[in-house]
Scaffold this motif. Structure first.
Motif, mmCIF file in Angstrom:
data_model
loop_
_atom_site.group_PDB
_atom_site.id
_atom_site.type_symbol
_atom_site.label_atom_id
_atom_site.label_comp_id
_atom_site.label_asym_id
_atom_site.label_seq_id
_atom_site.Cartn_x
_atom_site.Cartn_y
_atom_site.Cartn_z
ATOM 1 N N LEU A 68 12.450 44.987 -14.946
ATOM 2 C CA LEU A 68 13.322 45.351 -13.856
ATOM 3 C C LEU A 68 13.876 44.063 -13.069
ATOM 4 C CD1 LEU A 68 14.039 47.364 -11.422
ATOM 5 C CD2 LEU A 68 11.853 46.789 -10.400
ATOM 6 N N ILE A 69 13.025 43.026 -13.104
ATOM 7 C CA ILE A 69 13.331 41.835 -12.300
ATOM 8 C C ILE A 69 14.444 41.176 -13.169
ATOM 9 C CG2 ILE A 69 12.524 39.629 -11.837
ATOM 10 C CD1 ILE A 69 9.941 40.949 -11.051
ATOM 11 N N LEU A 70 14.213 41.081 -14.491
ATOM 12 C CA LEU A 70 15.386 40.629 -15.201
ATOM 13 C C LEU A 70 16.600 41.064 -15.227
ATOM 14 C CD1 LEU A 70 13.866 40.069 -18.696
ATOM 15 C CD2 LEU A 70 14.625 38.289 -17.597
ATOM 16 N N ASN A 71 16.693 42.495 -14.904
ATOM 17 C CA ASN A 71 17.904 43.492 -14.754
ATOM 18 C C ASN A 71 18.594 43.071 -13.466
ATOM 19 O OD1 ASN A 71 17.964 44.571 -17.109
ATOM 20 N ND2 ASN A 71 16.498 46.245 -16.590
ATOM 21 N N PHE A 72 17.559 43.081 -12.404
ATOM 22 C CA PHE A 72 18.022 42.465 -10.986
ATOM 23 C C PHE A 72 18.952 41.083 -11.077
ATOM 24 C CE2 PHE A 72 15.426 45.749 -8.679
ATOM 25 C CZ PHE A 72 16.612 46.293 -8.214
ATOM 26 N N GLU A 73 18.305 40.286 -12.010
ATOM 27 C CA GLU A 73 19.094 38.876 -12.106
ATOM 28 C C GLU A 73 20.259 39.045 -12.575
ATOM 29 O OE1 GLU A 73 18.206 34.538 -14.111
ATOM 30 O OE2 GLU A 73 17.166 36.150 -14.975
ATOM 31 N N GLY A 74 20.445 39.972 -13.638
ATOM 32 C CA GLY A 74 21.822 40.171 -14.065
ATOM 33 C C GLY A 74 22.793 40.540 -13.113
ATOM 34 N N CYS A 75 22.430 41.416 -12.347
ATOM 35 C CA CYS A 75 23.135 42.038 -11.130
ATOM 36 C C CYS A 75 23.656 41.077 -10.425
ATOM 37 C CB CYS A 75 22.264 43.028 -10.468
ATOM 38 S SG CYS A 75 22.021 44.805 -11.285
ATOM 39 N N PHE A 76 22.657 40.072 -10.005
ATOM 40 C CA PHE A 76 23.104 39.175 -9.003
ATOM 41 C C PHE A 76 23.908 37.892 -9.732
ATOM 42 C CE2 PHE A 76 19.527 41.249 -6.687
ATOM 43 C CZ PHE A 76 20.372 41.533 -5.627
ATOM 44 N N THR A 77 23.575 37.557 -10.879
ATOM 45 C CA THR A 77 24.247 36.564 -11.787
ATOM 46 C C THR A 77 25.634 36.785 -12.027
ATOM 47 O OG1 THR A 77 23.122 36.660 -13.708
ATOM 48 C CG2 THR A 77 22.151 35.227 -11.896
ATOM 49 N N SER A 78 25.956 38.059 -12.245
ATOM 50 C CA SER A 78 27.018 38.524 -12.671
ATOM 51 C C SER A 78 28.460 38.013 -11.938
ATOM 52 C CB SER A 78 27.339 39.941 -12.753
ATOM 53 O OG SER A 78 27.208 40.984 -11.514
ATOM 54 N N GLY A 79 27.984 37.584 -10.617
ATOM 55 C CA GLY A 79 29.136 37.138 -9.915
ATOM 56 C C GLY A 79 29.672 35.653 -10.280
ATOM 57 N N MET A 80 28.824 35.052 -11.134
ATOM 58 C CA MET A 80 29.084 33.918 -11.746
ATOM 59 C C MET A 80 30.193 33.964 -12.686
ATOM 60 S SD MET A 80 27.365 31.517 -10.128
ATOM 61 C CE MET A 80 27.000 32.459 -8.739
ATOM 62 N N GLU A 81 30.035 34.997 -13.510
ATOM 63 C CA GLU A 81 31.092 35.525 -14.457
ATOM 64 C C GLU A 81 32.354 35.589 -13.948
ATOM 65 O OE1 GLU A 81 29.656 38.590 -16.824
ATOM 66 O OE2 GLU A 81 27.553 37.529 -17.042
ATOM 67 N N GLY A 82 32.315 36.059 -12.604
ATOM 68 C CA GLY A 82 33.679 36.443 -11.931
ATOM 69 C C GLY A 82 34.384 34.893 -11.706
ATOM 70 N N ALA A 83 33.506 33.989 -11.473
ATOM 71 C CA ALA A 83 33.851 32.661 -10.961
ATOM 72 C C ALA A 83 34.964 32.121 -12.379
ATOM 73 C CB ALA A 83 32.967 31.594 -10.676
ATOM 74 N N GLY A 84 34.552 32.377 -13.273
ATOM 75 C CA GLY A 84 35.292 32.124 -14.577
ATOM 76 C C GLY A 84 36.790 32.117 -14.552
ATOM 77 N N SER A 85 37.210 33.187 -13.584
ATOM 78 C CA SER A 85 38.722 33.408 -13.515
ATOM 79 C C SER A 85 39.511 32.290 -12.578
ATOM 80 C CB SER A 85 38.764 34.775 -12.636
ATOM 81 O OG SER A 85 38.514 35.774 -13.676
ATOM 82 N N PHE A 86 38.590 32.060 -11.455
ATOM 83 C CA PHE A 86 39.146 30.758 -10.578
ATOM 84 C C PHE A 86 39.212 29.621 -11.065
ATOM 85 C CE2 PHE A 86 37.002 33.825 -7.544
ATOM 86 C CZ PHE A 86 38.168 34.208 -6.860
ATOM 87 N N ILE A 87 38.314 29.373 -11.847
ATOM 88 C CA ILE A 87 38.287 28.215 -12.910
ATOM 89 C C ILE A 87 39.356 27.950 -13.860
ATOM 90 C CG2 ILE A 87 36.963 26.584 -14.465
ATOM 91 C CD1 ILE A 87 34.377 27.815 -13.075
ATOM 92 N N SER A 88 39.767 29.215 -14.343
ATOM 93 C CA SER A 88 40.739 29.218 -15.576
ATOM 94 C C SER A 88 42.174 29.090 -14.926
ATOM 95 C CB SER A 88 40.639 30.777 -16.176
ATOM 96 O OG SER A 88 39.529 30.838 -17.019
ATOM 97 N N ILE A 89 42.424 29.699 -13.680
ATOM 98 C CA ILE A 89 43.245 29.655 -13.075
ATOM 99 C C ILE A 89 43.691 28.275 -12.615
ATOM 100 C CG2 ILE A 89 44.552 30.274 -11.047
ATOM 101 C CD1 ILE A 89 43.356 33.132 -11.006
ATOM 102 N N SER A 90 42.842 27.582 -12.213
ATOM 103 C CA SER A 90 42.772 26.121 -11.882
ATOM 104 C C SER A 90 43.381 25.294 -13.012
ATOM 105 C CB SER A 90 41.660 25.521 -11.187
ATOM 106 O OG SER A 90 41.271 26.170 -9.892
ATOM 107 N N TYR A 91 42.516 25.500 -14.097
ATOM 108 C CA TYR A 91 42.963 24.627 -15.280
ATOM 109 C C TYR A 91 44.317 25.085 -15.705
ATOM 110 C CZ TYR A 91 38.557 22.609 -16.409
ATOM 111 O OH TYR A 91 37.556 22.068 -16.423
ATOM 112 N N GLY A 92 44.791 26.190 -15.739
ATOM 113 C CA GLY A 92 46.093 26.668 -16.045
ATOM 114 C C GLY A 92 47.099 26.267 -15.387
ATOM 115 N N GLU A 93 46.926 26.173 -13.878
ATOM 116 C CA GLU A 93 47.767 25.310 -13.035
ATOM 117 C C GLU A 93 47.814 24.004 -12.978
ATOM 118 O OE1 GLU A 93 46.652 27.206 -9.257
ATOM 119 O OE2 GLU A 93 47.846 28.828 -9.781
ATOM 120 N N CYS A 94 47.060 23.359 -13.894
ATOM 121 C CA CYS A 94 46.392 21.933 -13.808
ATOM 122 C C CYS A 94 46.198 21.421 -12.659
ATOM 123 C CB CYS A 94 47.790 21.170 -14.731
ATOM 124 S SG CYS A 94 48.095 21.507 -16.276
ATOM 125 N N ASN A 95 45.680 22.020 -11.787
ATOM 126 C CA ASN A 95 45.008 21.841 -10.419
ATOM 127 C C ASN A 95 43.680 21.328 -10.274
ATOM 128 O OD1 ASN A 95 44.725 21.907 -7.690
ATOM 129 N ND2 ASN A 95 45.106 24.140 -7.376
#
Length: 184
Positions: A68-95
């Protein structure tokens, strides 16, 4: 319902549009999440087998608490995976400013999330086994102890997820850049 889709009078028609490059991109983008699910599946298999082998099935309820605790960690850390989009956009814009800002945000969120989750599990560890109706004092104590150990691991787990996101994005940038250079 399936019969409706098979009729020619159906207004919805499926067109198979599988393109290899899109499929590869989709799996590359989702590789961080895929590795996380694979990790959870392997941990589940190994832990269930180890608990049954070493202690018998008596302690499986204690592992249910850990799971249960492991699964809750997955719920909360999945937001980190969303951060990949922001990082990708910045790399794509050479920013570089955007890259630094996105990575700083991931680092700050990771540290905050890890500390908050660790404290929350430490405070709630005595109540979680009761949720599963564990009444045997020996199993209850094992579940509380395991919860606290796992809660402490949140500090590291959040960092690992954040690093995985940044590394996957960096890897994709290198691969795509290399592909573009080869094609042009």
């Amino acid at each position: 319902m399936l019969i409706h889709f098979a009729k020619k009078s159906n207004g919805i028609h499926f067109k198979l549009c599988l393109q290899g490059s899109y499929v590869v991109q989709m799996f590359a983008i989702g590789s961080s999440a895929s590795l996380n699910y694979l990790y959870l599946a392997v941990v589940d298999i190994v832990m269930n087998k180890a608990i049954i082998t070493l202690f018998g099935s008596k302690y499986l309820p204690a592992y249910a608490v850990v799971n249960l605790i492991l699964n809750f960690e997955g719920c909360f850390t999945s937001g980190m995976e969303g951060a990949g989009s922001f990082i990708s956009i910045s790399y794509g814009e050479c920013n570089p400013v955007g890259q630094k800002k996105a990575c700083d945000c991931v680092a700050e969120t990771t540290l905050t999330l890890g500390v908050v989750l660790c404290i929350a599990v430490e405070l709630l560890a005595k109540f979680i086994p009761g949720f599963y109706g564990i009444s045997d004092p020996e199993i209850f104590a094992a579940a509380v102890y395991s919860s606290r150990v796992l809660g402490f691991s949140y500090l590291f787990g959040c960092v690992v997820v954040a690093l995985a996101v940044v590394v996957v994005v960096a890897f994709l940038v290198v691969v795509v850049t290399g592909f573009v250079v080869v094609v042009t």
